[in-house]
Design a protein around this motif. Structure first.
Motif, PDB file in Angstrom:
ATOM      1  N   SER A 180      -3.359 -75.369  43.381  1.00  0.00           N
ATOM      2  CA  SER A 180      -1.892 -75.213  43.438  1.00  0.00           C
ATOM      3  C   SER A 180      -1.379 -75.044  42.014  1.00  0.00           C
ATOM      4  CB  SER A 180      -1.256 -76.451  44.087  1.00  0.00           C
ATOM      5  OG  SER A 180       0.153 -76.321  44.083  1.00  0.00           O
ATOM      6  N   ILE A 181      -0.653 -73.950  41.767  1.00  0.00           N
ATOM      7  CA  ILE A 181      -0.161 -73.690  40.403  1.00  0.00           C
ATOM      8  C   ILE A 181       1.365 -73.654  40.389  1.00  0.00           C
ATOM      9  CG2 ILE A 181      -2.249 -72.437  39.734  1.00  0.00           C
ATOM     10  CD1 ILE A 181      -0.671 -69.826  40.034  1.00  0.00           C
ATOM     11  N   ARG A 182       1.935 -74.072  39.280  1.00  0.00           N
ATOM     12  CA  ARG A 182       3.382 -73.990  39.090  1.00  0.00           C
ATOM     13  C   ARG A 182       3.733 -72.592  38.603  1.00  0.00           C
ATOM     14  NH1 ARG A 182       3.631 -77.488  34.970  1.00  0.00           N
ATOM     15  NH2 ARG A 182       5.401 -76.262  34.205  1.00  0.00           N
ATOM     16  N   LEU A 183       4.707 -71.974  39.251  1.00  0.00           N
ATOM     17  CA  LEU A 183       5.072 -70.603  38.891  1.00  0.00           C
ATOM     18  C   LEU A 183       6.060 -70.540  37.727  1.00  0.00           C
ATOM     19  CD1 LEU A 183       5.387 -69.096  42.472  1.00  0.00           C
ATOM     20  CD2 LEU A 183       3.458 -68.929  40.902  1.00  0.00           C
ATOM     21  N   ASP A 184       6.628 -71.694  37.348  1.00  0.00           N
ATOM     22  CA  ASP A 184       7.545 -71.682  36.206  1.00  0.00           C
ATOM     23  C   ASP A 184       6.806 -71.906  34.883  1.00  0.00           C
ATOM     24  OD1 ASP A 184       6.901 -74.295  36.777  1.00  0.00           O
ATOM     25  OD2 ASP A 184       8.884 -75.105  36.317  1.00  0.00           O
ATOM     26  N   GLN A 185       5.475 -72.044  34.948  1.00  0.00           N
ATOM     27  CA  GLN A 185       4.720 -72.212  33.707  1.00  0.00           C
ATOM     28  C   GLN A 185       4.278 -70.855  33.157  1.00  0.00           C
ATOM     29  OE1 GLN A 185       1.025 -74.403  34.188  1.00  0.00           O
ATOM     30  NE2 GLN A 185       0.586 -73.407  36.136  1.00  0.00           N
ATOM     31  N   THR A 186       3.842 -70.854  31.900  1.00  0.00           N
ATOM     32  CA  THR A 186       3.402 -69.617  31.255  1.00  0.00           C
ATOM     33  C   THR A 186       1.912 -69.394  31.482  1.00  0.00           C
ATOM     34  OG1 THR A 186       2.860 -70.748  29.192  1.00  0.00           O
ATOM     35  CG2 THR A 186       5.133 -69.936  29.433  1.00  0.00           C
ATOM     36  N   VAL A 187       1.462 -68.205  31.115  1.00  0.00           N
ATOM     37  CA  VAL A 187       0.028 -67.881  31.198  1.00  0.00           C
ATOM     38  C   VAL A 187      -0.778 -68.862  30.352  1.00  0.00           C
ATOM     39  CG1 VAL A 187      -1.700 -66.128  30.635  1.00  0.00           C
ATOM     40  CG2 VAL A 187       0.452 -65.447  31.727  1.00  0.00           C
ATOM     41  N   ALA A 188      -0.272 -69.192  29.150  1.00  0.00           N
ATOM     42  CA  ALA A 188      -0.992 -70.139  28.279  1.00  0.00           C
ATOM     43  C   ALA A 188      -1.126 -71.506  28.942  1.00  0.00           C
ATOM     44  CB  ALA A 188      -0.257 -70.266  26.946  1.00  0.00           C
ATOM     45  N   GLU A 189      -0.053 -71.946  29.624  1.00  0.00           N
ATOM     46  CA  GLU A 189      -0.102 -73.242  30.308  1.00  0.00           C
ATOM     47  C   GLU A 189      -1.054 -73.214  31.493  1.00  0.00           C
ATOM     48  OE1 GLU A 189       4.385 -74.886  29.298  1.00  0.00           O
ATOM     49  OE2 GLU A 189       4.127 -73.408  30.900  1.00  0.00           O
ATOM     50  N   LEU A 190      -1.128 -72.076  32.186  1.00  0.00           N
ATOM     51  CA  LEU A 190      -2.072 -71.941  33.298  1.00  0.00           C
ATOM     52  C   LEU A 190      -3.508 -72.050  32.789  1.00  0.00           C
ATOM     53  CD1 LEU A 190      -2.765 -71.361  36.257  1.00  0.00           C
ATOM     54  CD2 LEU A 190      -2.627 -68.918  35.722  1.00  0.00           C
ATOM     55  N   LYS A 191      -3.793 -71.446  31.647  1.00  0.00           N
ATOM     56  CA  LYS A 191      -5.149 -71.544  31.073  1.00  0.00           C
ATOM     57  C   LYS A 191      -5.521 -73.002  30.811  1.00  0.00           C
ATOM     58  CE  LYS A 191      -5.587 -66.977  28.925  1.00  0.00           C
ATOM     59  NZ  LYS A 191      -5.759 -66.223  27.661  1.00  0.00           N
TER      60      LYS A 191
END
Length: 254
Positions: free
Chosen positions: A188-199
């Protein structure tokens, strides 16, 4: 004195109250094309459709701005004017409780021959949308409350189902498949985060340092290939990621 050739008559701000006064106008000016009766206190059209048809056989345009009309039955009576194309009807008590969209749609649907309402052209597309709206607007009314026009439009379009309610609020999370080599994991990922935060979030899932990670987004709903998530500061919601989509993690080449 009758004037059989008069085509345009302005009687704005004349303190008209009674329909009898308007009836005299029809008798005196049979060729009347345009009748402007704005800012009068006329509160009903006390005439049968048949007589209206005879009184104003050539009336193409009528302005009833700021009159006292307060019943849909009065609007229906305008349909008996055989050449009516243009109507101006703002500021009347009948419309006060409706939104501006409802006012225009309901009025267009009630007046089938009108091609201009309040100075704006009524296109074929707008008319169809308005007539369909009119049917749906009256779906929860009792049989006794239904206007005559409702039955005409149901004959034309059929009984329409209510429009589905669509949630247009922005989504904040998505459940995606994270694929790395031969491993697949639901995350489950947050869509308000950035690509860097997803990494950073995926670092523990794939056991790779963030600076050695390339991410690709695969939209399961399209035939297009993977879209690389190149820009570290870009927010994930801008990619329109949905539940069930896939994030592919590839180590950077040495």
């Amino acid at each position: 004195m009758p004037c059989p050739t008069l085509r345009l008559l302005h009687i704005t701000d004349n303190n008209l109250h009674e329909w009898n006064e308007v009836r005299k106008i029809g008798s005196m000016f049979p060729a009347l094309d345009t009748l402007v009766m704005a800012n009068n206190n006329l509160n009903s059209i006390q005439e049968s459709g048949e007589i209206l048809h005879r009184l104003f056989p050539n009336l193409r345009s009528i302005n009833l701005h700021n009159s006292g009309l307060n019943r849909w039955e009065d609007i229906e009576k305008l349909t008996f004017l055989p050449k009516l194309e243009e109507v101006r009807l703002q500021g009347i008590p009948l419309l006060q409780t409706y939104t501006s969209t409802e006012r225009r749609s309901l009025m267009i649907a009630q007046l089938p021959s009108v091609t201009s309402l309040n100075g704006s052209v009524v296109t074929d597309g707008e008319r169809e949308d308005a007539e369909r709206f009119f049917i749906r607007y009256h779906l929860d009314h009792s049989e006794e409350e239904l206007p005559h026009r409702y039955h005409c439009l149901v004959t034309k379009y059929g009984k329409l189902a209510p429009l589905a309610e669509i949630d247009l609020r922005p989504r904040f999370h998505a459940k995606v498949e994270v694929r790395f080599e031969d491993k697949v994991e639901q995350v489950s990922i947050r869509l308000d985060q950035t690509v860097a935060e997803l990494k950073k979030q995926l670092k523990t899932v794939v056991q790779l340092p963030t600076n050695n990670m390339r991410l690709y987004y695969i939209d399961k709903g399209t035939a297009y290939g993977p879209d690389e998530l190149k820009y570290s500061a870009r927010a994930l919601h801008s990619y329109s990621i949905q539940d069930g989509d896939e994030i592919l993690v590839v180590p950077k080449a040495k």
